[in-house]
Write a protein that holds these residues in place. Structure first.
Motif, PDB file in Angstrom:
ATOM      1  N   ALA A 103      -4.874 -25.668 -26.890  1.00  0.00           N
ATOM      2  CA  ALA A 103      -4.483 -25.334 -25.512  1.00  0.00           C
ATOM      3  C   ALA A 103      -3.155 -24.586 -25.563  1.00  0.00           C
ATOM      4  CB  ALA A 103      -4.383 -26.596 -24.657  1.00  0.00           C
ATOM      5  N   SER A 104      -3.209 -23.346 -26.024  1.00  0.00           N
ATOM      6  CA  SER A 104      -1.975 -22.587 -26.248  1.00  0.00           C
ATOM      7  C   SER A 104      -1.242 -22.307 -24.943  1.00  0.00           C
ATOM      8  CB  SER A 104      -2.302 -21.273 -26.968  1.00  0.00           C
ATOM      9  OG  SER A 104      -3.260 -20.527 -26.219  1.00  0.00           O
ATOM     10  N   ALA A 105      -1.976 -21.914 -23.885  1.00  0.00           N
ATOM     11  CA  ALA A 105      -1.321 -21.607 -22.612  1.00  0.00           C
ATOM     12  C   ALA A 105      -0.723 -22.864 -21.980  1.00  0.00           C
ATOM     13  CB  ALA A 105      -2.319 -20.956 -21.654  1.00  0.00           C
ATOM     14  N   GLY A 106      -1.472 -23.962 -22.013  1.00  0.00           N
ATOM     15  CA  GLY A 106      -0.960 -25.207 -21.441  1.00  0.00           C
ATOM     16  C   GLY A 106       0.229 -25.747 -22.202  1.00  0.00           C
ATOM     17  N   GLU A 146      -3.421 -19.277 -12.999  1.00  0.00           N
ATOM     18  CA  GLU A 146      -4.711 -18.662 -13.298  1.00  0.00           C
ATOM     19  C   GLU A 146      -5.055 -18.776 -14.780  1.00  0.00           C
ATOM     20  OE1 GLU A 146      -2.582 -17.426 -11.207  1.00  0.00           O
ATOM     21  OE2 GLU A 146      -3.765 -17.452  -9.347  1.00  0.00           O
ATOM     22  N   ASN A 147      -4.095 -18.483 -15.681  1.00  0.00           N
ATOM     23  CA  ASN A 147      -4.403 -18.549 -17.113  1.00  0.00           C
ATOM     24  C   ASN A 147      -4.696 -19.980 -17.546  1.00  0.00           C
ATOM     25  OD1 ASN A 147      -1.791 -19.332 -16.631  1.00  0.00           O
ATOM     26  ND2 ASN A 147      -0.957 -18.455 -18.512  1.00  0.00           N
ATOM     27  N   VAL A 173      -4.400 -28.515 -13.128  1.00  0.00           N
ATOM     28  CA  VAL A 173      -4.544 -27.072 -12.898  1.00  0.00           C
ATOM     29  C   VAL A 173      -5.358 -26.754 -11.651  1.00  0.00           C
ATOM     30  CG1 VAL A 173      -4.282 -26.556 -15.352  1.00  0.00           C
ATOM     31  CG2 VAL A 173      -6.570 -26.937 -14.402  1.00  0.00           C
ATOM     32  N   ARG A 174      -6.098 -27.707 -11.108  1.00  0.00           N
ATOM     33  CA  ARG A 174      -6.911 -27.440  -9.929  1.00  0.00           C
ATOM     34  C   ARG A 174      -7.127 -28.735  -9.150  1.00  0.00           C
ATOM     35  NH1 ARG A 174     -12.474 -28.549 -10.815  1.00  0.00           N
ATOM     36  NH2 ARG A 174     -13.055 -26.999  -9.270  1.00  0.00           N
ATOM     37  N   ASP A 188      -3.151 -25.298  -3.718  1.00  0.00           N
ATOM     38  CA  ASP A 188      -3.517 -25.506  -5.117  1.00  0.00           C
ATOM     39  C   ASP A 188      -2.300 -26.010  -5.892  1.00  0.00           C
ATOM     40  OD1 ASP A 188      -6.201 -24.714  -4.999  1.00  0.00           O
ATOM     41  OD2 ASP A 188      -5.611 -22.600  -5.030  1.00  0.00           O
ATOM     42  N   PRO A 189      -2.503 -26.802  -6.942  1.00  0.00           N
ATOM     43  CA  PRO A 189      -1.361 -27.214  -7.778  1.00  0.00           C
ATOM     44  C   PRO A 189      -0.746 -26.010  -8.472  1.00  0.00           C
ATOM     45  CG  PRO A 189      -3.448 -27.862  -8.778  1.00  0.00           C
ATOM     46  CD  PRO A 189      -3.777 -27.376  -7.411  1.00  0.00           C
TER      47      PRO A 189
END
Length: 319
Positions: free
Chosen positions: A121-124, A178-179, A205-206, A234-235
């Motif tokens: 989970a690179s983006a997270g 979004e990512n 994320v949602r 939205d979160p």
């Protein structure tokens, strides 16, 4: 006269005709069976065809057995591939370590050490690391836990407005979610089963309970146009949860970014803090929820909030 009497006596007696009674069965007539005779030529043809059929089944039997054996060999391979995918989803490798120092009502209760999955989970992980270290201009320091559920505890993250948003904009940080949603969708499809196991750390994320946008008429330049009105928010991708038990209800909204390596007892202490009880069974709350009363929305936000102040006093990355 005598001849006529003889003729009358020789004629058979006439029986009275009566209609058959309902339910009365008549004796069945004998069925004539015709015997079929085959010539020698027909017998020889039928015997040859049966021999050919028997020979064909014996010749095809090894082929069927071979295909069956190959199918049985392929089944373990497919199961093995599925097991390898499950192992890759559950046995992630921690590439970074982060720490959170927790206090309850101003009293330190301990430190939580988290291993982050930088490869899965690179983006997270990049988002969580920037907020823990403060490189995003803002951090989790002095921010509170806002919800305590039976299976997890939830941190409020940073605000996407006010001072937090100004500090993030000053450093050029992007708090778009979004990512993170794309990464969540990819991991959700690749990894079957429960993702948020006991001890995992995830970013929200949602919001799966968010209703779809409402359609409304808007007057623009003297014309009526149909516009969509967003219901709820939205979160912002900064709130995170720590699971105290297996929490499959989080799989539809949270992206797993790591797991607790040390300090699980601290998480359990946070989970024992008394909270505001839910009152969703009240008829007044139900009516207010149906008619869209804002007081019901405010009351719902207060459910499961801790009475005590649970704060991250310090946080950062560990080498």
């Amino acid at each position: 006269m005598l001849q006529n009497q003889k003729l009358l006596q020789s004629s058979p007696p006439i029986l009275p005709t009566t209609a058959p009674l309902q339910g009365q069965s008549f004796p069945s007539l004998p069925v004539l069976k015709q015997s079929c005779k085959l010539s020698r030529r027909e017998l020889s043809i039928s015997s040859n065809s049966s021999l050919l059929l028997l020979w064909g089944t014996q010749a095809l039997e090894p082929i069927f057995n071979l295909s069956k054996a190959r199918a049985e060999e392929n089944l373990p391979n497919t199961n093995k591939n599925e097991q390898e995918e499950n192992l890759n989803c559950t046995n992630e490798v921690a590439t970074k370590r982060a720490f959170l120092d927790i206090s309850i009502d101003g009293k330190p209760v301990g430190r939580i050490v988290i291993g982050l999955y930088g490869d899965n989970a690179s983006a997270g992980v990049a988002r969580f690391s920037s907020l823990v270290s403060g490189t995003a201009g803002i951090s989790y320091r002095r921010k509170e836990f806002i919800k305590i559920m039976p299976n997890y505890v939830q941190h409020g993250g940073v605000r996407s407005y006010g001072v937090d948003a100004e500090l993030a904009n000053s450093t050029g940080s992007n708090l778009a979610v979004e990512n993170l949603k794309e990464e969540w969708e990819r991991n959700y499809e690749q990894c079957p089963g429960t993702k948020n196991l006991a001890g995992t750390v995830s970013i929200i994320v949602r919001d799966p309970s968010k209703p779809p946008p409402k359609l409304k008429l808007v007057a623009r330049k003297g014309k009526l146009e149909i516009d969509q009105e967003e219901v709820g928010k939205d979160p912002n991708g900064t709130e995170f949860v720590i699971a105290t038990k297996d929490s499959p209800e989080l799989d539809a909204s949270a992206l797993v970014v790591g797991r607790v390596l040390e300090g699980m007892e601290v998480v359990e202490k946070v989970g024992l803090v008394k909270t505001v009880q839910e009152n969703t069974s009240s008829p007044y709350f139900r009516v207010a929820k149906i008619i869209g009363d804002k007081r019901a929305v405010v009351a719902e936000r207060g459910f499961n909030r801790p009475y005590s102040k649970v704060v991250i006093t310090n946080c950062g990355l560990m080498e």
